[in-house]
Scaffold this active site. Structure first.
Site, PDB file in Angstrom:
ATOM      1  N   HIS A   6      -9.446   2.050   0.679  1.00  0.00           N
ATOM      2  CA  HIS A   6      -9.484   0.785   1.500  1.00  0.00           C
ATOM      3  C   HIS A   6     -10.398   0.788   2.636  1.00  0.00           C
ATOM      4  O   HIS A   6     -10.143   0.685   3.665  1.00  0.00           O
ATOM      5  CB  HIS A   6      -7.989   0.890   1.963  1.00  0.00           C
ATOM      6  CG  HIS A   6      -7.603  -0.556   2.605  1.00  0.00           C
ATOM      7  ND1 HIS A   6      -8.253  -1.425   3.428  1.00  0.00           N
ATOM      8  CD2 HIS A   6      -6.590  -1.213   2.157  1.00  0.00           C
ATOM      9  CE1 HIS A   6      -7.619  -2.757   3.465  1.00  0.00           C
ATOM     10  NE2 HIS A   6      -6.344  -2.382   2.883  1.00  0.00           N
ATOM     11  N   HIS A  13       0.726  -1.450   0.218  1.00  0.00           N
ATOM     12  CA  HIS A  13      -0.140  -0.066   0.048  1.00  0.00           C
ATOM     13  C   HIS A  13       0.921   1.193  -0.049  1.00  0.00           C
ATOM     14  O   HIS A  13       0.562   2.196   0.761  1.00  0.00           O
ATOM     15  CB  HIS A  13      -0.830   0.038   1.082  1.00  0.00           C
ATOM     16  CG  HIS A  13      -2.133  -1.015   1.297  1.00  0.00           C
ATOM     17  ND1 HIS A  13      -2.529  -1.538  -0.169  1.00  0.00           N
ATOM     18  CD2 HIS A  13      -2.778  -1.752   1.964  1.00  0.00           C
ATOM     19  CE1 HIS A  13      -3.475  -2.319   0.125  1.00  0.00           C
ATOM     20  NE2 HIS A  13      -3.511  -2.679   1.368  1.00  0.00           N
ATOM     21  N   GLU A  64     -11.042  -3.838  -2.742  1.00  0.00           N
ATOM     22  CA  GLU A  64     -10.363  -2.767  -3.393  1.00  0.00           C
ATOM     23  C   GLU A  64     -10.143  -2.850  -5.044  1.00  0.00           C
ATOM     24  O   GLU A  64      -9.645  -3.867  -5.172  1.00  0.00           O
ATOM     25  CB  GLU A  64      -9.164  -2.756  -2.643  1.00  0.00           C
ATOM     26  CG  GLU A  64      -9.193  -2.664  -1.119  1.00  0.00           C
ATOM     27  CD  GLU A  64      -8.111  -3.585  -0.614  1.00  0.00           C
ATOM     28  OE1 GLU A  64      -6.772  -3.160  -0.772  1.00  0.00           O
ATOM     29  OE2 GLU A  64      -8.278  -4.509   0.065  1.00  0.00           O
TER      30      GLU A  64
HETATM   31  C1  BGC Z   1      -4.304  -6.734   2.073  1.00  0.00           C
HETATM   32  C2  BGC Z   1      -4.213  -7.325   3.088  1.00  0.00           C
HETATM   33  C3  BGC Z   1      -3.722  -6.442   4.238  1.00  0.00           C
HETATM   34  C4  BGC Z   1      -4.627  -5.520   4.444  1.00  0.00           C
HETATM   35  C5  BGC Z   1      -4.155  -4.508   5.297  1.00  0.00           C
HETATM   36  C6  BGC Z   1      -5.210  -5.855   2.142  1.00  0.00           C
HETATM   37  O1  BGC Z   1      -5.474  -4.969   0.995  1.00  0.00           O
HETATM   38  O2  BGC Z   1      -4.613  -7.415   0.731  1.00  0.00           O
HETATM   39  O3  BGC Z   1      -3.130  -8.380   2.774  1.00  0.00           O
HETATM   40  O4  BGC Z   1      -3.624  -7.242   5.468  1.00  0.00           O
HETATM   41  O5  BGC Z   1      -4.837  -4.630   3.227  1.00  0.00           O
HETATM   42  O6  BGC Z   1      -5.392  -3.714   5.803  1.00  0.00           O
END
Ligand code: BGC
Length: 390
Positions: free
Chosen positions: A217, A146, A355
């Site tokens: 998210h 991210h 997402e």
């Molecule tokens: C990921 C997860 C991660 C999460 C964190 C998701 O987009 O795929 O692996 O733990 O984000 O909030």
């Protein structure tokens, strides 16, 4: 006369004492929890602060049906989304906090946030562009997740337009920030429409070739963010015949595999809990679902996902022009504290994320759709979350 005066004075002092006490206890309660009522927009006063010398605020959008979306420019986060259930009662369907302090200090970094420069993982944080190798910030074991530890979810976005139903946020991600090349100018708009949909439009331009994968998210629970019920009872349908399997650190292997008949088959609506406990290596790696689904070819006005809570009757449809969607079933939520809305602890699988995105680790996967953005082109994607009841 004197006695009467004394009695009066005592009475007035009593009132002062009571008001003062009430104020202190109210204040005390407010600093701990901005708003003890679930299903309400938090008090905007708890978001008013200077961060990195920039003003942070909470903005509320409202449509003609009373649907409300609260967004803060800290991380460009969707804080609350109040939509009607089948009885017309408004339910907040996204997880989050009631004050800025919690967003800045608590462990769960991504609630409702805008994610970039690269949503999801890049293996070892490394890739090559035009023969030059780049090392970006590594924050998830050996990998980058991210956008790195100081990704966009931690940045204060500039508010460039705001009206009752639209908020436009702008952020300049500088050349070299978290290791990524190119000055990237990003404009994201949140628009709450009168058909009870929330559209997120992403636009970006760069002055140097770079990679980009922007998303939001939000953690959804259509039973309500403060509900005791998790998301395994939700019925989910994903318009995807294939997904991208991963290794034990959730990096795609590069294969595109069919979902047919297995735990990943959501081509017809299925309860999330139905197969989540299956003995399956991929489910083991994700501790549940944490995978990118390869969306089937679809028109922009066809939903790629339909999600329904059988309790509230709230149905959400997702529309996007992205090629993939990460379905994450909240497997890493731990419910360690009671700092959620209404003082709840956000427990294991108490929410899910959908997402919209390009596939994880695309910069290292020549077989995946490209995430390279050149200065000659503009990046533009649109995702809409639309609500109704059933
Ligand atoms: C990921 C997860 C991660 C999460 C964190 C998701 O987009 O795929 O692996 O733990 O984000 O909030």
């Amino acid at each position: 006369m004197r006695k009467k005066f004394l009695k009066g004075a005592l009475f007035v002092a009593g009132i002062f004492f009571t008001v003062a006490c009430n104020n202190t206890s109210k204040h005390k309660q407010s600093t701990e929890s901005a708003n003890s009522l679930p299903n309400a927009i938090p008090d905007s006063a708890f978001f008013n602060a200077k961060v990195d010398n920039k003003q942070v605020k909470l903005y509320t959008l409202k449509n003609k049906n009373g649907v409300e979306a609260a967004i803060t420019n800290y991380g460009g986060r969707l804080v609350s989304l109040l939509v009607p259930d089948k009885e017309g009662k408004f339910v907040d369907v996204v997880l989050g906090y009631e004050n800025l302090k919690n967003y800045r200090e608590l462990k769960e970094n991504y609630f409702g946030a805008l994610i970039g420069r690269y949503g999801n993982r890049i293996a070892k944080g490394r890739f090559t562009l035009n023969g030059k190798s780049y090392q970006v910030n590594v924050n998830d074991g050996p990998n980058s997740l991210h956008g790195g530890a100081n990704g966009y979810f931690k940045q204060v976005w500039d508010v460039t337009k705001a009206n009752g139903q639209m908020l436009e946020l702008t952020y300049l991600s500088k050349d070299g920030e978290e290791g990524y090349p190119g000055n990237l100018k990003i404009i994201v708009s949140y628009t709450l429409k009168d058909d009870n949909s929330l559209e997120i439009a992403y636009h970006a331009t760069t002055d140097k070739e770079t990679v980009i994968n922007l998303t939001n998210h939000a953690y959804f629970n259509l039973n309500g963010a403060a509900s005791e019920e998790g998301i395994t009872n939700h019925l989910l349908q994903i318009n995807a015949d294939a997904y991208t399997p991963v290794d034990s650190l959730l990096i795609p292997t590069g294969k595109i595999e069919t979902v047919k008949g297995g735990a990943f088959d959501f081509t017809t609506a299925k309860a999330i809990g139905k197969d989540i406990g299956m003995k399956d290596r991929q489910l083991g790696y994700g501790k549940g679902y944490d995978h990118n689904f390869v969306l089937n070819k679809h028109r922009d006005d066809e939903p790629v996902v339909t999600l329904l809570s059988p309790i509230t009757g709230i149905q959400m449809k997702v529309f996007t022009n992205e090629p993939g969607i990460q379905f994450y079933s909240g497997n890493f939520l731990k419910g360690e504290d009671k700092n959620g809305k209404g003082g709840v602890a956000y427990k294991y699988r108490s929410a899910l994320c959908l997402e919209t995105q390009h596939f994880p680790d695309s910069p290292n996967q020549p077989g995946f759709p490209s995430t390279v953005l050149s200065p000659q082109k503009a990046y533009h994607t649109v995702t809409t979350y639309s609500f109704n009841t059933k």
